[in-house]
Design a protein around this motif. Sequence first.
Motif, PDB file in Angstrom:
ATOM      1  N   SER A 112       0.984  -1.099  -0.217  1.00 53.38           N
ATOM      2  CA  SER A 112       0.075  -0.160   0.073  1.00 53.38           C
ATOM      3  C   SER A 112       1.054   1.272   0.013  1.00 53.38           C
ATOM      4  O   SER A 112       0.829   2.121  -0.407  1.00 53.38           O
ATOM      5  N   ILE A 113       1.831   1.789   0.588  1.00 53.18           N
ATOM      6  CA  ILE A 113       2.418   2.475   0.917  1.00 53.18           C
ATOM      7  C   ILE A 113       3.444   2.502  -0.593  1.00 53.18           C
ATOM      8  O   ILE A 113       3.906   4.213  -0.520  1.00 53.18           O
ATOM      9  N   VAL A 114       4.462   1.316  -0.804  1.00 55.34           N
ATOM     10  CA  VAL A 114       4.497   1.783  -2.252  1.00 55.34           C
ATOM     11  C   VAL A 114       3.842   2.455  -4.022  1.00 55.34           C
ATOM     12  O   VAL A 114       4.325   3.347  -4.169  1.00 55.34           O
ATOM     13  N   PHE A 115       2.010   1.410  -3.450  1.00 63.65           N
ATOM     14  CA  PHE A 115       1.500   2.067  -4.689  1.00 63.65           C
ATOM     15  C   PHE A 115       1.426   3.971  -4.074  1.00 63.65           C
ATOM     16  O   PHE A 115       1.555   4.353  -4.889  1.00 63.65           O
ATOM     17  N   GLY A 152      -2.940  13.169  -1.752  1.00 61.49           N
ATOM     18  CA  GLY A 152      -3.841  12.203  -1.743  1.00 61.49           C
ATOM     19  C   GLY A 152      -4.113  10.727  -0.430  1.00 61.49           C
ATOM     20  O   GLY A 152      -4.547  10.399  -0.647  1.00 61.49           O
ATOM     21  N   LEU A 153      -4.260  11.802   0.775  1.00 57.53           N
ATOM     22  CA  LEU A 153      -4.474  11.062   2.091  1.00 57.53           C
ATOM     23  C   LEU A 153      -5.575  10.685   1.736  1.00 57.53           C
ATOM     24  O   LEU A 153      -5.432   8.985   2.987  1.00 57.53           O
ATOM     25  N   PRO A 154      -6.450  11.212   1.973  1.00 54.51           N
ATOM     26  CA  PRO A 154      -7.487  10.620   1.730  1.00 54.51           C
ATOM     27  C   PRO A 154      -8.040   9.348   0.968  1.00 54.51           C
ATOM     28  O   PRO A 154      -8.108   8.145   1.714  1.00 54.51           O
ATOM     29  N   PHE A 155      -7.612   9.132  -0.285  1.00 54.64           N
ATOM     30  CA  PHE A 155      -7.453   7.622  -1.096  1.00 54.64           C
ATOM     31  C   PHE A 155      -6.005   6.777  -0.258  1.00 54.64           C
ATOM     32  O   PHE A 155      -6.559   6.064  -0.186  1.00 54.64           O
ATOM     33  N   PHE A 156      -5.647   7.143   0.223  1.00 59.01           N
ATOM     34  CA  PHE A 156      -4.528   6.903   0.713  1.00 59.01           C
ATOM     35  C   PHE A 156      -4.884   5.841   2.081  1.00 59.01           C
ATOM     36  O   PHE A 156      -5.218   4.415   1.753  1.00 59.01           O
ATOM     37  N   ARG A 157      -5.924   6.015   2.945  1.00 62.14           N
ATOM     38  CA  ARG A 157      -6.436   5.858   4.298  1.00 62.14           C
ATOM     39  C   ARG A 157      -7.225   4.700   3.309  1.00 62.14           C
ATOM     40  O   ARG A 157      -7.627   3.840   4.281  1.00 62.14           O
ATOM     41  N   ASN A 158      -7.925   5.353   2.600  1.00 63.77           N
ATOM     42  CA  ASN A 158      -9.391   3.865   2.431  1.00 63.77           C
ATOM     43  C   ASN A 158      -8.710   2.519   1.419  1.00 63.77           C
ATOM     44  O   ASN A 158      -8.537   1.360   1.334  1.00 63.77           O
ATOM     45  N   MET A 159      -7.315   2.768   0.648  1.00 69.28           N
ATOM     46  CA  MET A 159      -6.575   1.558   0.410  1.00 69.28           C
ATOM     47  C   MET A 159      -5.780   0.866   1.161  1.00 69.28           C
ATOM     48  O   MET A 159      -6.307  -0.481   1.086  1.00 69.28           O
ATOM     49  N   ILE A 160      -5.121   1.303   2.387  1.00 72.18           N
ATOM     50  CA  ILE A 160      -5.060   0.480   3.402  1.00 72.18           C
ATOM     51  C   ILE A 160      -5.990  -0.041   4.290  1.00 72.18           C
ATOM     52  O   ILE A 160      -6.249  -1.143   4.086  1.00 72.18           O
ATOM     53  N   THR A 161      -7.427   0.877   4.538  1.00 71.20           N
ATOM     54  CA  THR A 161      -8.759  -0.125   4.405  1.00 71.20           C
ATOM     55  C   THR A 161      -8.594  -1.066   3.627  1.00 71.20           C
ATOM     56  O   THR A 161      -9.101  -2.340   4.427  1.00 71.20           O
ATOM     57  N   GLY A 162      -8.800  -0.098   2.464  1.00 74.89           N
ATOM     58  CA  GLY A 162      -9.855  -2.038   1.724  1.00 74.89           C
ATOM     59  C   GLY A 162      -8.206  -2.606   1.446  1.00 74.89           C
ATOM     60  O   GLY A 162      -8.511  -4.087   0.928  1.00 74.89           O
TER      61      GLY A 162
END
Length: 187
Positions: A112-115, A152-162
């Motif tokens: 997730s972090i790399v992406f 990108g932080l709000p999308f990153f939060r959703n991404m890690i959760t997903g």
Amino acid sequence: MSKLDLKSGIIIGGLITVAALSRLVDHPFNFTPVLAIIIFSVAVIKNRTLKIVIPFAVILLSDLMLQFKTGYGFHSGTWLVYGAYILVGLVAFGVIKKINILNVVAGTLFGSIVFYLVTNFAFFYPVAAVSNPTLGQYSHDISGIITSYEAGLPFFRNMITGDMFYSAILFGTYALVQSFGLQRKVS
């Protein structure tokens, strides 16, 4: 291929397919199974070629379906997204040598972090004299990079959760099936 290998392959393929089809259901931005599919495939598929071909074929097909359904399956940054997927696969190869909770969580988190770092790097976006997050254009300097990562932080939060959710579903379901006697890897 043995009967056990065939059963295991069908289960793995079914899990990946169902996860990919979930992309077609309404969901929060970036709450998708894509990275989990890549990480799961790398971890459970024995054949090195299939570890790569299966997740990318499924992702490409689901992107095509999204394109037909919504018009958003492909965009000008698709090359960057797919490049980041390759890096996530490499992370999974490096981190998940053995399937256990720690390795799956670490592989998913690192992926997730790399992406996030790759797809939000300001230099991959059109240059702008002044940062304009609403247009996705950032100045090509440290200010633009910071602004891009902040946007990108709000999308990153959703991404890690997903990513964590779908990794738990894929690996958890597979572990449950394994408990009924199927082998861990498919050829």
